[in-house]
Scaffold this motif. Structure first.
Motif, PDB file in Angstrom:
ATOM      1  N   MET A  50       0.967  -1.403   0.017  1.00 44.22           N
ATOM      2  CA  MET A  50      -0.016   0.074  -0.179  1.00 44.22           C
ATOM      3  C   MET A  50       0.717   1.224   0.205  1.00 44.22           C
ATOM      4  SD  MET A  50      -2.972  -1.355   2.471  1.00 44.22           S
ATOM      5  CE  MET A  50      -4.069   0.232   2.150  1.00 44.22           C
ATOM      6  N   GLY A  51       2.160   1.281  -0.477  1.00 44.19           N
ATOM      7  CA  GLY A  51       3.000   2.262  -0.840  1.00 44.19           C
ATOM      8  C   GLY A  51       2.394   3.747  -0.994  1.00 44.19           C
ATOM      9  N   ALA A  52       1.627   3.786  -2.174  1.00 47.52           N
ATOM     10  CA  ALA A  52       1.165   4.981  -2.749  1.00 47.52           C
ATOM     11  C   ALA A  52       0.311   5.560  -1.693  1.00 47.52           C
ATOM     12  CB  ALA A  52       0.552   4.713  -4.128  1.00 47.52           C
ATOM     13  N   ASN A  53      -0.635   4.643  -1.211  1.00 50.19           N
ATOM     14  CA  ASN A  53      -1.863   4.827   0.008  1.00 50.19           C
ATOM     15  C   ASN A  53      -0.842   5.630   0.987  1.00 50.19           C
ATOM     16  OD1 ASN A  53      -2.917   3.300  -2.090  1.00 50.19           O
ATOM     17  ND2 ASN A  53      -4.716   2.986  -0.596  1.00 50.19           N
ATOM     18  N   LYS A  54       0.034   4.972   1.509  1.00 48.51           N
ATOM     19  CA  LYS A  54       0.630   5.503   2.771  1.00 48.51           C
ATOM     20  C   LYS A  54       1.519   6.837   2.302  1.00 48.51           C
ATOM     21  CE  LYS A  54       4.041   3.926   6.133  1.00 48.51           C
ATOM     22  NZ  LYS A  54       4.781   2.709   6.750  1.00 48.51           N
ATOM     23  N   ASN A  55       2.058   6.756   1.124  1.00 47.01           N
ATOM     24  CA  ASN A  55       2.755   8.094   1.027  1.00 47.01           C
ATOM     25  C   ASN A  55       1.764   9.568   0.669  1.00 47.01           C
ATOM     26  OD1 ASN A  55       5.102   6.644   0.666  1.00 47.01           O
ATOM     27  ND2 ASN A  55       5.112   6.385  -1.295  1.00 47.01           N
ATOM     28  N   LEU A  65     -12.864  10.370   1.743  1.00 44.75           N
ATOM     29  CA  LEU A  65     -13.891   8.878   1.068  1.00 44.75           C
ATOM     30  C   LEU A  65     -14.265   9.629  -0.123  1.00 44.75           C
ATOM     31  CD1 LEU A  65     -14.490   6.761   3.905  1.00 44.75           C
ATOM     32  CD2 LEU A  65     -13.099   6.008   2.102  1.00 44.75           C
ATOM     33  N   MET A  66     -15.148  10.733   0.013  1.00 44.58           N
ATOM     34  CA  MET A  66     -15.864  11.173  -1.220  1.00 44.58           C
ATOM     35  C   MET A  66     -15.035  11.438  -2.294  1.00 44.58           C
ATOM     36  SD  MET A  66     -19.173  11.275  -0.639  1.00 44.58           S
ATOM     37  CE  MET A  66     -19.996  12.425  -1.798  1.00 44.58           C
ATOM     38  N   GLU A  67     -13.762  12.056  -2.254  1.00 47.55           N
ATOM     39  CA  GLU A  67     -13.048  12.296  -3.276  1.00 47.55           C
ATOM     40  C   GLU A  67     -12.329  11.054  -3.773  1.00 47.55           C
ATOM     41  OE1 GLU A  67      -9.159  15.165  -4.011  1.00 47.55           O
ATOM     42  OE2 GLU A  67     -10.295  15.416  -2.077  1.00 47.55           O
ATOM     43  N   SER A  68     -11.780  10.202  -2.894  1.00 49.99           N
ATOM     44  CA  SER A  68     -11.293   9.123  -3.209  1.00 49.99           C
ATOM     45  C   SER A  68     -12.263   8.194  -4.131  1.00 49.99           C
ATOM     46  CB  SER A  68     -10.718   8.390  -2.012  1.00 49.99           C
ATOM     47  OG  SER A  68      -9.989   7.308  -2.268  1.00 49.99           O
ATOM     48  N   LEU A  69     -13.324   7.801  -3.487  1.00 51.56           N
ATOM     49  CA  LEU A  69     -14.247   6.939  -4.304  1.00 51.56           C
ATOM     50  C   LEU A  69     -14.573   7.577  -5.683  1.00 51.56           C
ATOM     51  CD1 LEU A  69     -16.522   5.768  -1.467  1.00 51.56           C
ATOM     52  CD2 LEU A  69     -14.549   4.423  -2.636  1.00 51.56           C
ATOM     53  N   GLU A  70     -14.466   8.928  -5.805  1.00 46.39           N
ATOM     54  CA  GLU A  70     -14.998   9.348  -7.102  1.00 46.39           C
ATOM     55  C   GLU A  70     -13.842   9.105  -8.249  1.00 46.39           C
ATOM     56  OE1 GLU A  70     -16.551  13.556  -9.260  1.00 46.39           O
ATOM     57  OE2 GLU A  70     -15.076  13.603  -7.303  1.00 46.39           O
ATOM     58  N   ASN A  71     -12.703   8.894  -7.809  1.00 42.89           N
ATOM     59  CA  ASN A  71     -11.472   8.711  -8.843  1.00 42.89           C
ATOM     60  C   ASN A  71     -10.231   8.429  -8.268  1.00 42.89           C
ATOM     61  OD1 ASN A  71      -9.594   8.637 -10.766  1.00 42.89           O
ATOM     62  ND2 ASN A  71     -10.452  10.335 -11.655  1.00 42.89           N
ATOM     63  N   PRO A  72     -10.316   6.979  -7.709  1.00 35.23           N
ATOM     64  CA  PRO A  72      -9.198   6.617  -6.833  1.00 35.23           C
ATOM     65  C   PRO A  72      -7.650   7.033  -7.403  1.00 35.23           C
ATOM     66  CG  PRO A  72     -10.831   4.799  -6.949  1.00 35.23           C
ATOM     67  CD  PRO A  72     -11.181   5.879  -7.961  1.00 35.23           C
ATOM     68  N   LYS A  73      -7.566   6.641  -8.696  1.00 28.15           N
ATOM     69  CA  LYS A  73      -6.332   6.901  -9.356  1.00 28.15           C
ATOM     70  C   LYS A  73      -5.812   8.495  -9.464  1.00 28.15           C
ATOM     71  CE  LYS A  73      -6.423   2.496 -11.971  1.00 28.15           C
ATOM     72  NZ  LYS A  73      -5.798   1.643 -11.022  1.00 28.15           N
ATOM     73  N   LYS A  74      -6.708   9.254  -9.338  1.00 22.97           N
ATOM     74  CA  LYS A  74      -6.607  10.765  -9.196  1.00 22.97           C
ATOM     75  C   LYS A  74      -6.136  11.240  -7.989  1.00 22.97           C
ATOM     76  CE  LYS A  74      -8.463  15.134 -10.391  1.00 22.97           C
ATOM     77  NZ  LYS A  74      -9.643  15.944 -10.896  1.00 22.97           N
ATOM     78  N   TYR A  75      -6.819  10.539  -6.926  1.00 22.54           N
ATOM     79  CA  TYR A  75      -6.951  10.835  -5.454  1.00 22.54           C
ATOM     80  C   TYR A  75      -5.432  10.523  -5.069  1.00 22.54           C
ATOM     81  CZ  TYR A  75      -7.662  11.320  -0.610  1.00 22.54           C
ATOM     82  OH  TYR A  75      -7.610  12.118   0.546  1.00 22.54           O
ATOM     83  N   THR A  79      -2.020   4.288  -6.956  1.00 22.47           N
ATOM     84  CA  THR A  79      -2.616   3.321  -6.244  1.00 22.47           C
ATOM     85  C   THR A  79      -2.723   1.695  -6.879  1.00 22.47           C
ATOM     86  OG1 THR A  79      -4.606   2.799  -4.780  1.00 22.47           O
ATOM     87  CG2 THR A  79      -4.899   4.090  -6.909  1.00 22.47           C
ATOM     88  N   GLU A  80      -2.755   0.861  -6.050  1.00 27.64           N
ATOM     89  CA  GLU A  80      -3.014  -0.561  -6.650  1.00 27.64           C
ATOM     90  C   GLU A  80      -4.479  -0.873  -6.898  1.00 27.64           C
ATOM     91  OE1 GLU A  80      -0.757  -3.386  -4.688  1.00 27.64           O
ATOM     92  OE2 GLU A  80       1.228  -2.147  -4.929  1.00 27.64           O
TER      93      GLU A  80
END
Length: 97
Positions: A50-55, A65-75, A79-80
């Protein structure tokens, strides 16, 4: 505010393939989400990929969560998470309740 019952259905359809939500539940390919609010992103014990998430340095809450769930790869670039995102605000609200 979202609808809990609608959120349960959305979770089963879009999240349960990778996540669990039961207290003390095992991680699947992604972390168990029980008690997520207030936790730092990418710091679930027992998951090392989970390196990208931790970073990112985020603390999970309604807004993140609202922002992340809309577009996880942008947020969280890098991310894997393979989930493409959830564009409808109402669906995200139902899920986050």
């Amino acid at each position: 505010m979202g609808d809990v019952e609608k959120g349960k259905k959305i979770f089963v359809q879009k999240c349960a393939q990778c996540h669990t939500v039961e207290k003390g539940g095992e991680h699947q390919t992604r972390p168990n989400l029980h008690g997520l609010f207030g936790q730092k992103a990418g710091q679930a014990p027992g998951l090392s990929s989970m390196g990208a998430n931790k970073n990112k340095g985020s603390t999970w809450g309604e807004a993140t969560l609202m922002e992340s769930l809309e577009n996880p790869k942008k947020y969280i670039p890098g991310t894997e998470m393979i989930f493409a995102g959830m564009k409808k605000t109402a669906e995200r609200a139902h899920l986050i309740v």
